[in-house]
Write a protein that holds these residues in place. Structure first.
Motif, mmCIF file in Angstrom:
data_model
loop_
_atom_site.group_PDB
_atom_site.id
_atom_site.type_symbol
_atom_site.label_atom_id
_atom_site.label_comp_id
_atom_site.label_asym_id
_atom_site.label_seq_id
_atom_site.Cartn_x
_atom_site.Cartn_y
_atom_site.Cartn_z
ATOM 1 N N THR A 90 -4.923 -5.339 8.752
ATOM 2 C CA THR A 90 -3.806 -4.248 8.377
ATOM 3 C C THR A 90 -2.800 -5.053 7.770
ATOM 4 O O THR A 90 -2.351 -6.153 8.161
ATOM 5 C CB THR A 90 -3.307 -4.121 10.074
ATOM 6 N N ASN A 92 0.920 -4.756 6.036
ATOM 7 C CA ASN A 92 2.400 -4.302 5.903
ATOM 8 C C ASN A 92 2.673 -4.639 4.409
ATOM 9 O O ASN A 92 2.901 -5.843 3.928
ATOM 10 C CB ASN A 92 3.343 -4.672 6.643
ATOM 11 N N VAL A 93 3.284 -3.435 3.732
ATOM 12 C CA VAL A 93 3.509 -3.628 2.133
ATOM 13 C C VAL A 93 5.104 -3.409 2.079
ATOM 14 O O VAL A 93 5.561 -2.388 2.366
ATOM 15 C CB VAL A 93 2.818 -2.609 1.337
ATOM 16 N N ALA A 103 6.246 -0.391 -3.118
ATOM 17 C CA ALA A 103 5.546 -0.640 -1.856
ATOM 18 C C ALA A 103 4.432 0.575 -1.772
ATOM 19 O O ALA A 103 3.359 0.309 -1.321
ATOM 20 C CB ALA A 103 6.565 -0.518 -0.710
ATOM 21 N N LYS A 104 5.151 1.805 -2.067
ATOM 22 C CA LYS A 104 3.970 3.237 -1.642
ATOM 23 C C LYS A 104 2.791 2.757 -2.635
ATOM 24 O O LYS A 104 1.964 3.326 -2.116
ATOM 25 C CB LYS A 104 5.018 4.158 -2.118
ATOM 26 N N THR A 106 1.554 0.382 -4.157
ATOM 27 C CA THR A 106 0.717 -0.535 -3.931
ATOM 28 C C THR A 106 -0.062 -0.494 -2.628
ATOM 29 O O THR A 106 -1.259 -0.539 -2.357
ATOM 30 C CB THR A 106 1.553 -1.871 -3.833
ATOM 31 N N ALA A 107 0.457 0.290 -1.618
ATOM 32 C CA ALA A 107 0.063 0.591 -0.340
ATOM 33 C C ALA A 107 -1.221 1.573 -0.634
ATOM 34 O O ALA A 107 -2.492 1.469 0.152
ATOM 35 C CB ALA A 107 0.999 1.088 0.895
ATOM 36 N N ASP A 108 -0.911 2.616 -1.287
ATOM 37 C CA ASP A 108 -2.024 3.674 -1.668
ATOM 38 C C ASP A 108 -3.339 2.706 -2.273
ATOM 39 O O ASP A 108 -4.199 3.361 -1.918
ATOM 40 C CB ASP A 108 -1.130 4.543 -2.535
ATOM 41 N N GLU A 111 -5.244 0.789 0.269
ATOM 42 C CA GLU A 111 -6.057 1.863 1.093
ATOM 43 C C GLU A 111 -7.356 2.203 0.494
ATOM 44 O O GLU A 111 -8.298 2.404 1.135
ATOM 45 C CB GLU A 111 -4.947 2.960 1.620
ATOM 46 N N ILE A 117 -3.372 0.241 6.338
ATOM 47 C CA ILE A 117 -2.196 -0.073 5.862
ATOM 48 C C ILE A 117 -0.977 0.200 7.143
ATOM 49 O O ILE A 117 -1.332 1.141 8.012
ATOM 50 C CB ILE A 117 -1.605 1.028 4.812
ATOM 51 N N VAL A 120 5.223 0.540 5.418
ATOM 52 C CA VAL A 120 5.562 0.445 4.074
ATOM 53 C C VAL A 120 6.973 0.692 3.688
ATOM 54 O O VAL A 120 7.732 1.714 4.339
ATOM 55 C CB VAL A 120 4.726 1.648 3.117
ATOM 56 N N ASP A 172 1.556 -9.577 5.891
ATOM 57 C CA ASP A 172 2.508 -8.933 5.048
ATOM 58 C C ASP A 172 2.090 -9.033 3.647
ATOM 59 O O ASP A 172 1.784 -10.225 3.354
ATOM 60 C CB ASP A 172 3.899 -9.176 5.252
#
Length: 208
Positions: A90, A92-93, A103-104, A106-108, A111, A117, A120, A172
């Motif tokens: 898991t 945390n971005v 952040a959004k 990169t998190a996408d 995933e 994820i 964020v 993170d």
């Protein structure tokens, strides 16, 4: 001299001893033998001081063979079997830059690559605008050679840190000022495969 042995004329026969050729031959042979013995002795001394001698080397080669350890390729400090899969991690971005939206996006992308994820958003004050490189990977002490190692395949050059007081299994990914994008999927997959590939073990061999 008179009588029967009287010598006449103005020339006289020269009285010489016959050369003893036999003695001369013996002397020459003796000198040759002495020189041969001296030469052979010199060669022996040279062999002694230089360590020469084909027979001695051949006889001692079997007993003097040294056992050497073959150099093995450097291996990871943790067994590949102990590394978690992306679906077990898991992330945390967190964005520590002034650029919005990192952040959004990169998190996408993470995933899509199989990671879970968590949070964020923006990085906490202690890291906000203080990460100069591409990013920082942060987690509990147990994640250094496990989750953080796997996550590092997704972002080349990211710094890895641990927090001894941190609990849980989440890690993170803090985006730094030097961030442009995650590693390409091809490069990340190649790096992940290299982590899980078995490493060669050291072997011994004789050097004769």
């Amino acid at each position: 001299m008179g009588g029967k042995y009287r010598i006449t004329g103005d020339k006289y026969p020269r009285m010489r001893r016959r050369r003893r050729r036999g003695r001369l031959v013996v002397v020459v042979v003796a000198c040759g033998a002495a020189l041969g013995v001296a030469g052979w002795g010199t060669l022996q001394l040279i062999d002694v001081f230089t360590g020469g001698g084909g027979t001695a080397s051949a006889a001692g080669s079997k007993s003097s063979c040294a056992v050497k350890s073959a150099k093995a390729s450097p291996s990871a400090s943790v067994s590949p079997a102990a590394l978690p899969k992306p679906a077990q991690i898991t992330v945390n971005v967190l964005n520590a830059t002034t650029r919005s939206g990192l952040a959004k996006s990169t998190a996408d992308e993470l995933e899509k690559r199989g990671f879970k994820i968590g949070e964020v958003g923006n990085a906490p004050k202690e890291y906000d605008k203080k990460v100069a490189g591409t990013g920082m990977l942060l987690g509990p002490a147990s994640s250094l050679n496990t989750s953080l190692t796997v996550l590092s395949t997704q972002l080349t050059g990211a710094e890895r840190r641990t927090d001894a007081a941190r609990e849980g299994n989440e890690v993170d990914l803090i985006i730094g000022d030097g961030f442009k994008a995650l590693s390409t999927e091809t490069d990340a997959a190649r790096a992940l495969t290299a982590l899980t590939a078995p490493k060669p073990t050291a072997s011994t061999k004789k050097s004769c």
